[in-house]
Design a protein around this motif. Structure first.
Motif, short mmCIF file in Angstrom:
data_model
loop_
_atom_site.label_atom_id
_atom_site.label_comp_id
_atom_site.label_asym_id
_atom_site.label_seq_id
_atom_site.Cartn_x
_atom_site.Cartn_y
_atom_site.Cartn_z
N LYS A 222 35.25 80.22 -63.71
CA LYS A 222 35.49 78.80 -63.46
C LYS A 222 34.79 77.91 -64.48
O LYS A 222 35.36 76.90 -64.93
N ILE A 223 33.58 78.28 -64.85
CA ILE A 223 32.83 77.47 -65.83
C ILE A 223 33.53 77.49 -67.17
O ILE A 223 33.68 76.45 -67.85
N GLU A 224 34.00 78.65 -67.59
CA GLU A 224 34.67 78.78 -68.88
C GLU A 224 35.99 78.03 -68.89
O GLU A 224 36.35 77.38 -69.90
N LEU A 225 36.71 78.10 -67.78
CA LEU A 225 37.97 77.36 -67.70
C LEU A 225 37.72 75.86 -67.74
O LEU A 225 38.48 75.11 -68.38
N VAL A 309 40.20 85.58 -77.37
CA VAL A 309 39.44 84.87 -76.33
C VAL A 309 38.19 84.28 -76.97
O VAL A 309 37.49 84.96 -77.73
N PRO A 310 37.88 83.01 -76.72
CA PRO A 310 36.72 82.39 -77.37
C PRO A 310 35.42 83.10 -77.04
O PRO A 310 35.26 83.71 -75.98
N VAL A 311 34.46 83.02 -77.95
CA VAL A 311 33.11 83.51 -77.71
C VAL A 311 32.34 82.37 -77.04
O VAL A 311 32.20 81.29 -77.62
N PHE A 312 31.84 82.64 -75.85
CA PHE A 312 31.18 81.58 -75.09
C PHE A 312 29.68 81.62 -75.35
O PHE A 312 29.04 82.68 -75.31
N THR A 313 29.12 80.45 -75.59
CA THR A 313 27.69 80.28 -75.87
C THR A 313 27.07 79.42 -74.77
O THR A 313 27.79 78.81 -73.96
N HIS A 333 17.95 65.77 -80.70
CA HIS A 333 16.59 66.22 -81.07
C HIS A 333 16.62 67.45 -81.98
O HIS A 333 15.58 68.10 -82.17
N LYS A 334 17.79 67.78 -82.52
CA LYS A 334 17.95 68.88 -83.46
C LYS A 334 17.51 70.21 -82.85
O LYS A 334 16.83 71.03 -83.48
N LEU A 335 17.92 70.41 -81.60
CA LEU A 335 17.61 71.66 -80.90
C LEU A 335 18.88 72.46 -80.61
O LEU A 335 18.92 73.27 -79.69
N SER A 336 19.90 72.22 -81.43
CA SER A 336 21.19 72.87 -81.19
C SER A 336 21.09 74.39 -81.26
O SER A 336 21.87 75.10 -80.62
N SER A 337 20.14 74.90 -82.04
CA SER A 337 20.03 76.35 -82.19
C SER A 337 19.71 77.04 -80.87
O SER A 337 19.96 78.24 -80.72
N LEU A 338 19.16 76.30 -79.91
CA LEU A 338 18.82 76.90 -78.62
C LEU A 338 20.05 77.23 -77.79
O LEU A 338 19.98 78.07 -76.89
N ILE A 339 21.17 76.58 -78.08
CA ILE A 339 22.35 76.77 -77.22
C ILE A 339 23.58 77.24 -77.98
O ILE A 339 24.65 77.38 -77.39
N ASP A 340 23.43 77.52 -79.28
CA ASP A 340 24.59 77.93 -80.06
C ASP A 340 24.62 79.42 -80.35
O ASP A 340 25.56 79.91 -80.97
N ASP A 341 23.61 80.15 -79.90
CA ASP A 341 23.55 81.59 -80.15
C ASP A 341 23.53 82.31 -78.81
O ASP A 341 22.57 82.22 -78.04
N ARG A 342 24.59 83.06 -78.51
CA ARG A 342 24.68 83.76 -77.23
C ARG A 342 23.78 84.97 -77.16
O ARG A 342 23.58 85.56 -76.11
N LYS A 417 21.87 83.19 -60.68
CA LYS A 417 21.88 83.10 -62.14
C LYS A 417 23.31 82.96 -62.66
O LYS A 417 24.25 83.51 -62.11
N ILE A 418 23.43 82.19 -63.73
CA ILE A 418 24.70 82.04 -64.44
C ILE A 418 24.47 82.64 -65.82
O ILE A 418 23.66 82.14 -66.60
N ARG A 419 25.16 83.71 -66.11
CA ARG A 419 24.89 84.45 -67.35
C ARG A 419 25.93 84.15 -68.41
O ARG A 419 27.13 84.15 -68.14
N VAL A 420 25.44 83.91 -69.62
CA VAL A 420 26.31 83.78 -70.78
C VAL A 420 25.60 84.49 -71.92
O VAL A 420 24.55 84.07 -72.38
N GLY A 421 26.17 85.60 -72.37
CA GLY A 421 25.50 86.41 -73.38
C GLY A 421 24.17 86.92 -72.85
O GLY A 421 24.10 87.52 -71.78
N ASN A 422 23.10 86.68 -73.60
CA ASN A 422 21.76 87.07 -73.18
C ASN A 422 20.99 85.91 -72.56
O ASN A 422 19.76 85.99 -72.43
N THR A 423 21.68 84.87 -72.18
CA THR A 423 21.04 83.69 -71.60
C THR A 423 21.39 83.58 -70.12
O THR A 423 22.55 83.78 -69.74
#
Length: 809
Positions: A222-225, A309-313, A333-342, A417-423
């Motif tokens: 549901k979240i991805e959709l 299928v898209p890679v979800f981050t 705040h230039k913290l995009s790297s925290l959420i762009d790597d799955r 928990k909501i899991r996406v990759g290793n997060t």
């Protein structure tokens, strides 16, 4: 289906279908138009009449190189001889080429003359599926009967058992996918993405072959959709859908063909099973050849193309959760790297509504290293790493109580928990605030107000930069200070010692509840402090203290631990002499010095100390000449090694320095301890206060302040007649008082004896002389003759003044 079978049975008696064989046309006379074919066969009377009434005969006669699927009379309702038809109705039954039955082996997709102009201006010819298998010839859902050739116009006429069904457009079909054929029940995800936000209509998706994978193979939650239907997810959504669509209508019996998807991905399409199975790459369809008015649908149980299928981050999940503001703040705040790597191993805590502007530090405090499962109490390392005093990344405290998980004691986790990759992502009920300054971080429920005030009064709460070591504060609670009792009085009176103790409570470095091993740290006063963990017990300079994650306090410069015992530095010595200085014990000390027992103050002995005032009131100082009794008194107030511990435990047998004499302790319901002589009577003294010596050996020593002395006369040998031991002055006063009482008694006896004799005048006359009227009373109405009735007659004859005659006028 049942309707189709019933029609099949009826037509089977009337017509013969062609399966890859020549149609019998030898008996049909040569004709020139399609209308002639219809006119020559009574089974086409109703369609012929309908065309005539609808003024479509000329339109039909003008057509060439077509195949007309003419509805038989059977296709019309029984009570109707004709229908009003439009040109589109006829065009839907016209294939744009002549189709010979011999050429239709298996399934074939053809185009009709009906042009669907709903989306594309140039229009799309509606497809039609011809199925010539198993001795049955079908056009869509209608049964095809005999073939009639129109030789002059190079056309073909077939009779069909029913009018052809109207097909939905692709966009309408996907919009109504929930109500479509049950075969589509497990193929909803891609279909709904086509219809959501009018994606299909706005992009005019038409004349397309749709290769739809199953929901299980796509695996979008549901979240991805939700993300794919956001503005930020449009690019991923477009690529996903275009990867499952091919331009043109490909179906039925096909020779292998290489083409591209709408996403420009190379793809190979072929068929087997006479066109009933459409293969893409090497994947066969589970259902195929479902016609739309402007497309065709094939179903598959797996993803056909890699990377479709898209890679979800974490970013995409946050957007799918509706937390666009959080994403925007992280980007700001230039913290995009925290959420762009799955592949980042981390945990993120979010609230359902995060519209407020967060600082960079606060945002980082919501990110934790590692994936947290919440299966135990633990400290988590956040990504907020201060570069000032706290030289490491700040911690986050997790406590699990049953099914409830709290963060920093007051924020609760509210979702799985909501899991996406290793997060991992968790919802919390309120925002996580950064650790507060020390004074505000310590909860009043920890009962450490006295410690905080003392640290503040001595200026020890100014946590300056200590090269990134951070600070650990061991914070005694109210019980720790209360247990000191007389020691605390001594510390209040000696500020230098108090400062040394308070400075020993603050350490340069971080000691958390999960500390293991041993370490030597420097205190705030640059003194060494030994810290060691043994079997989950923390020892500070050899003193065991209880620290736990539950009471642990995280503040902006470090961590604080409420403790129930005060930890003293090795340099602080508070012995019995120091404790005696805090109470009124001069008289008791004088007795010890007189008996030369004062050296015991520096050994493993404890003392029961009555105040000097009580000793004076009990006249104990008068016993100075009686050294034997005084020594007995002193030894009764001295406890040998181990005696103090027995008093603290309120044991009923407490040894004293007096041989074979013990004290007994009794605790009242109020908590007050009472002491009595075990080998004596039931007299008791009350323990008012106590003080334990500090760092004076392994044996507990100290003093007990009592409300009165333990009297040697309470011993068993003194029971019986009461012996008074009074001083000389008191004895002399008693003798004088006795003599006076004896004299008074003698005088009374003399007065009584003299009063019975004849009254005489002079010095021997009594002070009070009985009046004869009193001795010999007479009636009041008959006074003695010649005697005046006067009060003066009753007055004493030895009075120095004469009485006043109140009878005179």
């Amino acid at each position: 289906m049942w309707d189709l079978l019933s029609r099949l049975l009826i037509l089977g008696l009337l017509f013969t279908s062609g399966v890859c064989k020549d149609s019998p046309d030898d008996d049909i006379p040569p004709t020139t138009t399609i209308i002639d074919i219809l006119s020559s066969n009574a089974n086409f009377s109703k369609i012929l009449l309908s065309l005539q009434r609808s003024d479509l005969v000329d339109y039909i006669n003008e057509l060439q190189n077509v195949t007309f699927l003419a509805p038989l009379n059977l296709a019309f309702p029984d009570d109707q001889f004709y229908l009003d038809l439009s040109q589109n109705d006829v065009s839907r039954h016209m294939i744009d080429q002549p189709v010979d039955a011999d050429d239709v082996c298996g399934l074939g997709v053809y185009r009709t003359l009906f042009v669907n102009t709903s989306l594309s201006p140039e229009g799309v010819q509606q497809p039609i599926l011809l199925d010539n298998r198993d001795d049955l010839f079908l056009a869509d859902n209608a049964i095809v009967t005999e073939q009639y050739d129109v030789r002059s116009s190079n056309s073909v006429v077939y009779g069909v058992s029913s009018f052809l069904e109207r097909h939905k457009s692709a966009c309408d079909f996907f919009a109504d996918i929930a109500d479509a054929d049950p075969v589509f029940a497990q193929y909803q995800i891609i279909a709904r993405l086509f219809s959501d936000n009018e994606f299909c209509a706005t992009r005019k998706i038409t004349n397309v072959t749709f290769l739809v994978p199953s929901d299980a193979s796509v695996g979008l939650n549901k979240i991805e959709l939700t993300y794919l239907n956001t503005d930020e997810g449009l690019e991923d959504k477009t690529r996903l859908l275009e990867s499952h669509a091919v331009a043109g209508i490909w179906g039925g019996r096909l020779e292998p063909v290489s083409t591209k998807t709408l996403a420009n991905q190379k793809i190979r399409i072929s068929s087997n099973s006479e066109g009933s199975n459409i293969k893409v790459q090497n994947t066969s369809s589970t259902f195929s050849n479902y016609l739309l008015s402007d497309g065709i649908v094939h179903l598959y149980d797996s993803i056909l193309l890699e990377n479709s299928v898209p890679v979800f981050t974490p970013r995409k999940y946050l957007l799918g959760l509706g937390l666009t503001s959080v994403v925007n703040q992280l980007d700001f705040h230039k913290l995009s790297s925290l959420i762009d790597d799955r592949d980042v191993n981390q945990t993120i805590f979010v609230t359902e509504s995060a519209e407020s502007t967060e600082s960079k530090s606060s945002l980082l405090y919501h990110f934790v290293d590692g994936r947290v499962e919440f299966d135990r109490d633990e400290l988590l390392t956040t990504k907020y790493c201060s570069s000032s005093v706290l030289g490491h990344c700040q911690k986050l405290k997790v406590m699990k109580r049953g099914d409830q998980v709290s963060l920093n004691n007051n924020v609760f986790v509210t979702s799985p928990k909501i899991r996406v990759g290793n997060t991992y992502i968790y919802y919390v009920d309120e925002d996580l605030t950064l650790p507060l300054p020390f004074q505000h971080a310590v909860s009043p429920f920890l009962r450490c107000a006295k410690s905080i005030k003392l640290l503040h009064d001595f200026g020890l709460l100014k946590f300056r930069n200590n090269s990134g070591l951070g600070y650990t504060v061991f914070l005694p609670n109210a019980d720790a200070w209360r247990g000191l009792d007389l020691v605390l009085d001594y510390l209040y009176a000696n500020r230098g010692v108090m400062l040394e103790i308070l400075g020993n409570l603050i350490v340069n470095g971080l000691i958390y509840d999960d500390f293991q091993g041993s370490a030597t740290l420097a205190t705030l006063l640059d003194k060494p402090l030994e810290v060691e963990s043994v079997s989950d017990t923390l020892y500070i300079n050899g003193t065991a203290v209880d620290v736990s994650i539950e009471s642990e306090v995280l503040f902006d410069k470090g961590v604080a631990h409420p403790i129930e015992r005060l930890v003293f530095p090795a340099t602080v010595q508070v012995g019995v002499p120091e404790l005696l200085s805090t109470v009124d014990g001069e008289e008791f000390l004088k007795v010890l010095k007189l008996l030369r027992l004062d050296h015991l103050l520096y050994e493993d002995y404890s003392f029961i100390v009555p105040s000097s005032r009580s000793m004076r009131l009990e006249n104990l100082t008068s016993e100075l000449p009686n050294l034997a009794r005084l020594e007995k008194f002193a030894r009764l107030h001295i406890l040998p090694a181990g005696g103090m511990e027995k008093v603290i435990e309120c044991n009923d047998t407490v040894p004293t320095l007096l041989e074979n004499v013990h004290l007994s302790c009794r605790e009242l319901t109020s908590g007050i301890s009472m002491l009595s002589v075990r080998e004596g009577n039931d007299r008791e003294v009350r323990v008012l206060r106590q003080g334990l010596a500090i760092n004076c050996g392994d044996t507990a020593t100290g003093i007990l302040l009592v409300d009165r002395s333990v009297n040697p006369d309470w011993l068993s040998g003194s029971r019986g007649p009461i012996h008074l031991h009074l001083p000389f002055v008191a004895l002399l006063i008693g003798v004088v008082i006795g003599m006076l009482l004896l004299a008074v008694g003698a005088s009374c006896c003399l007065v009584c004896s003299v009063g019975k004799q004849t009254p005489v005048s002079g010095e021997t006359a009594p002070l009070l002389r009985a009046h004869e009227r009193l001795e010999n009373p007479t009636p009041p109405n008959s006074p003695p003759p010649n005697e005046t009735q006067s009060y003066s007659n009753y007055y004493s004859t030895h009075s120095s003044s004469r009485p006043i005659d109140v009878d005179q006028p």
